[in-house]
Design a protein around this motif. Sequence first.
Motif, PDB file in Angstrom:
ATOM      1  N   ARG A   1      36.803  55.637  56.299  1.00  0.00           N
ATOM      2  CA  ARG A   1      35.570  55.419  55.555  1.00  0.00           C
ATOM      3  C   ARG A   1      35.193  56.709  54.856  1.00  0.00           C
ATOM      4  N   PHE A   2      34.490  56.593  53.736  1.00  0.00           N
ATOM      5  CA  PHE A   2      34.040  57.760  52.981  1.00  0.00           C
ATOM      6  C   PHE A   2      33.221  58.685  53.876  1.00  0.00           C
ATOM      7  N   GLU A   3      32.374  58.114  54.722  1.00  0.00           N
ATOM      8  CA  GLU A   3      31.493  58.890  55.581  1.00  0.00           C
ATOM      9  C   GLU A   3      32.259  59.704  56.613  1.00  0.00           C
ATOM     10  N   ASP A   4      33.477  59.307  56.949  1.00  0.00           N
ATOM     11  CA  ASP A   4      34.249  60.010  57.970  1.00  0.00           C
ATOM     12  C   ASP A   4      34.559  61.449  57.569  1.00  0.00           C
ATOM     13  N   GLY A   5      34.622  61.724  56.293  1.00  0.00           N
ATOM     14  CA  GLY A   5      34.951  63.067  55.833  1.00  0.00           C
ATOM     15  C   GLY A   5      33.742  63.915  55.532  1.00  0.00           C
ATOM     16  N   GLY A   6      32.538  63.424  55.817  1.00  0.00           N
ATOM     17  CA  GLY A   6      31.307  64.080  55.425  1.00  0.00           C
ATOM     18  C   GLY A   6      31.152  65.522  55.865  1.00  0.00           C
ATOM     19  N   GLU A   7      31.554  65.863  57.066  1.00  0.00           N
ATOM     20  CA  GLU A   7      31.325  67.215  57.579  1.00  0.00           C
ATOM     21  C   GLU A   7      32.564  68.096  57.513  1.00  0.00           C
ATOM     22  N   LYS A   8      33.668  67.575  57.084  1.00  0.00           N
ATOM     23  CA  LYS A   8      34.896  68.362  57.039  1.00  0.00           C
ATOM     24  C   LYS A   8      34.985  69.170  55.757  1.00  0.00           C
ATOM     25  N   ALA A   9      35.616  70.335  55.867  1.00  0.00           N
ATOM     26  CA  ALA A   9      35.839  71.168  54.680  1.00  0.00           C
ATOM     27  C   ALA A   9      36.762  70.428  53.726  1.00  0.00           C
ATOM     28  N   LEU A  10      36.440  70.510  52.459  1.00  0.00           N
ATOM     29  CA  LEU A  10      37.208  69.839  51.426  1.00  0.00           C
ATOM     30  C   LEU A  10      38.365  70.723  50.983  1.00  0.00           C
ATOM     31  N   ARG A  11      39.531  70.141  50.803  1.00  0.00           N
ATOM     32  CA  ARG A  11      40.682  70.835  50.218  1.00  0.00           C
ATOM     33  C   ARG A  11      41.456  69.808  49.410  1.00  0.00           C
ATOM     34  N   LEU A  12      41.366  69.975  48.080  1.00  0.00           N
ATOM     35  CA  LEU A  12      42.027  69.039  47.169  1.00  0.00           C
ATOM     36  C   LEU A  12      42.924  69.795  46.210  1.00  0.00           C
ATOM     37  N   LYS A  13      43.998  69.119  45.785  1.00  0.00           N
ATOM     38  CA  LYS A  13      44.900  69.718  44.811  1.00  0.00           C
ATOM     39  C   LYS A  13      45.204  68.703  43.725  1.00  0.00           C
ATOM     40  N   ALA A  14      45.187  69.166  42.475  1.00  0.00           N
ATOM     41  CA  ALA A  14      45.545  68.321  41.333  1.00  0.00           C
ATOM     42  C   ALA A  14      46.811  68.886  40.708  1.00  0.00           C
ATOM     43  N   LEU A  15      47.838  68.056  40.654  1.00  0.00           N
ATOM     44  CA  LEU A  15      49.108  68.434  40.030  1.00  0.00           C
ATOM     45  C   LEU A  15      49.398  67.587  38.790  1.00  0.00           C
ATOM     46  N   GLU A  16      48.610  66.552  38.599  1.00  0.00           N
ATOM     47  CA  GLU A  16      48.756  65.642  37.468  1.00  0.00           C
ATOM     48  C   GLU A  16      47.416  65.557  36.739  1.00  0.00           C
ATOM     49  N   ALA A  17      47.462  65.336  35.448  1.00  0.00           N
ATOM     50  CA  ALA A  17      46.235  65.251  34.650  1.00  0.00           C
ATOM     51  C   ALA A  17      45.290  64.169  35.177  1.00  0.00           C
TER      52      ALA A  17
ATOM     53  N   LEU B   1      40.865  73.026  44.981  1.00  0.00           N
ATOM     54  CA  LEU B   1      39.472  73.245  45.349  1.00  0.00           C
ATOM     55  C   LEU B   1      39.406  73.268  46.870  1.00  0.00           C
ATOM     56  N   THR B   2      38.907  74.387  47.427  1.00  0.00           N
ATOM     57  CA  THR B   2      38.862  74.565  48.873  1.00  0.00           C
ATOM     58  C   THR B   2      37.480  75.054  49.297  1.00  0.00           C
ATOM     59  N   ASP B   3      36.831  74.321  50.184  1.00  0.00           N
ATOM     60  CA  ASP B   3      35.565  74.781  50.746  1.00  0.00           C
ATOM     61  C   ASP B   3      35.857  75.925  51.718  1.00  0.00           C
ATOM     62  N   VAL B   4      35.036  76.984  51.639  1.00  0.00           N
ATOM     63  CA  VAL B   4      35.281  78.156  52.487  1.00  0.00           C
ATOM     64  C   VAL B   4      34.098  78.515  53.384  1.00  0.00           C
ATOM     65  N   THR B   5      32.985  77.786  53.265  1.00  0.00           N
ATOM     66  CA  THR B   5      31.851  77.997  54.169  1.00  0.00           C
ATOM     67  C   THR B   5      31.359  76.645  54.657  1.00  0.00           C
ATOM     68  N   ARG B   6      30.456  76.696  55.611  1.00  0.00           N
ATOM     69  CA  ARG B   6      29.794  75.475  56.046  1.00  0.00           C
ATOM     70  C   ARG B   6      28.749  75.102  54.997  1.00  0.00           C
ATOM     71  N   PRO B   7      28.460  73.822  54.854  1.00  0.00           N
ATOM     72  CA  PRO B   7      27.420  73.404  53.904  1.00  0.00           C
ATOM     73  C   PRO B   7      26.068  73.990  54.301  1.00  0.00           C
ATOM     74  N   TYR B   8      25.232  74.198  53.302  1.00  0.00           N
ATOM     75  CA  TYR B   8      23.874  74.684  53.538  1.00  0.00           C
ATOM     76  C   TYR B   8      22.919  73.914  52.625  1.00  0.00           C
ATOM     77  N   LEU B   9      21.664  73.830  53.042  1.00  0.00           N
ATOM     78  CA  LEU B   9      20.669  73.123  52.258  1.00  0.00           C
ATOM     79  C   LEU B   9      20.517  73.811  50.909  1.00  0.00           C
ATOM     80  N   ALA B  10      20.564  73.044  49.833  1.00  0.00           N
ATOM     81  CA  ALA B  10      20.413  73.599  48.484  1.00  0.00           C
ATOM     82  C   ALA B  10      19.066  74.309  48.396  1.00  0.00           C
ATOM     83  N   PRO B  11      19.046  75.578  47.940  1.00  0.00           N
ATOM     84  CA  PRO B  11      17.779  76.322  47.874  1.00  0.00           C
ATOM     85  C   PRO B  11      16.676  75.590  47.108  1.00  0.00           C
ATOM     86  N   SER B  12      17.037  74.852  46.061  1.00  0.00           N
ATOM     87  CA  SER B  12      16.034  74.121  45.288  1.00  0.00           C
ATOM     88  C   SER B  12      15.536  72.882  46.030  1.00  0.00           C
TER      89      SER B  12
END
Length: 153
Positions: free
Chosen positions: A6-22, A133-144
């Motif tokens: 499910r989409f929600e299953d990845g909510g707290e995990k660091a993101l790491r994506l790679k694009a090799l094709e347009a 694209l690789t997340d390198v910190t834990r998420p934080y509340l947006a300052p705004s």
Amino acid sequence: MVKDARFEDGGEKALRLKALEAEELPVIASLVQDAVFPGSEMTWDRRGRRFALLLNRFRWEDRRAPERVQSVLTIEDATKVASQGVERGDGDTVLSLLTLAWEPGEDGTGACVLTLAGDGAIRVEVEALEVTLTDVTRPYLAPSGKVPGHPEG
């Protein structure tokens, strides 16, 4: 019985994506939309042929609260980097990324174009498309406390 992820299953995990094709790049582009970064967080390793950018991206994939996370956007096989309206190395100016697009060239070459708010742009010419694209910190509340582009949050 095997359950689909499910989409929600990845909510707290660091993101790491790679694009090799347009066709894969729009996924990363959508995730870095409205990311902010100081000009001092851009680096181009000419010898290593790598352009990297440390940015604070909005977590579009998690809509429970307006969060940001620090991520590294890496463009490999970079042969040339050009910018317009951007002071590289300026740590006082905060830049905002509007879009990331692919302009194909000949024989698999092309350019990744990062369009910035305020008429700025960064063009990274590459021998082949490889963007990570690789997340390198834990998420934080947006300052705004708000979702970008939505004044009410």
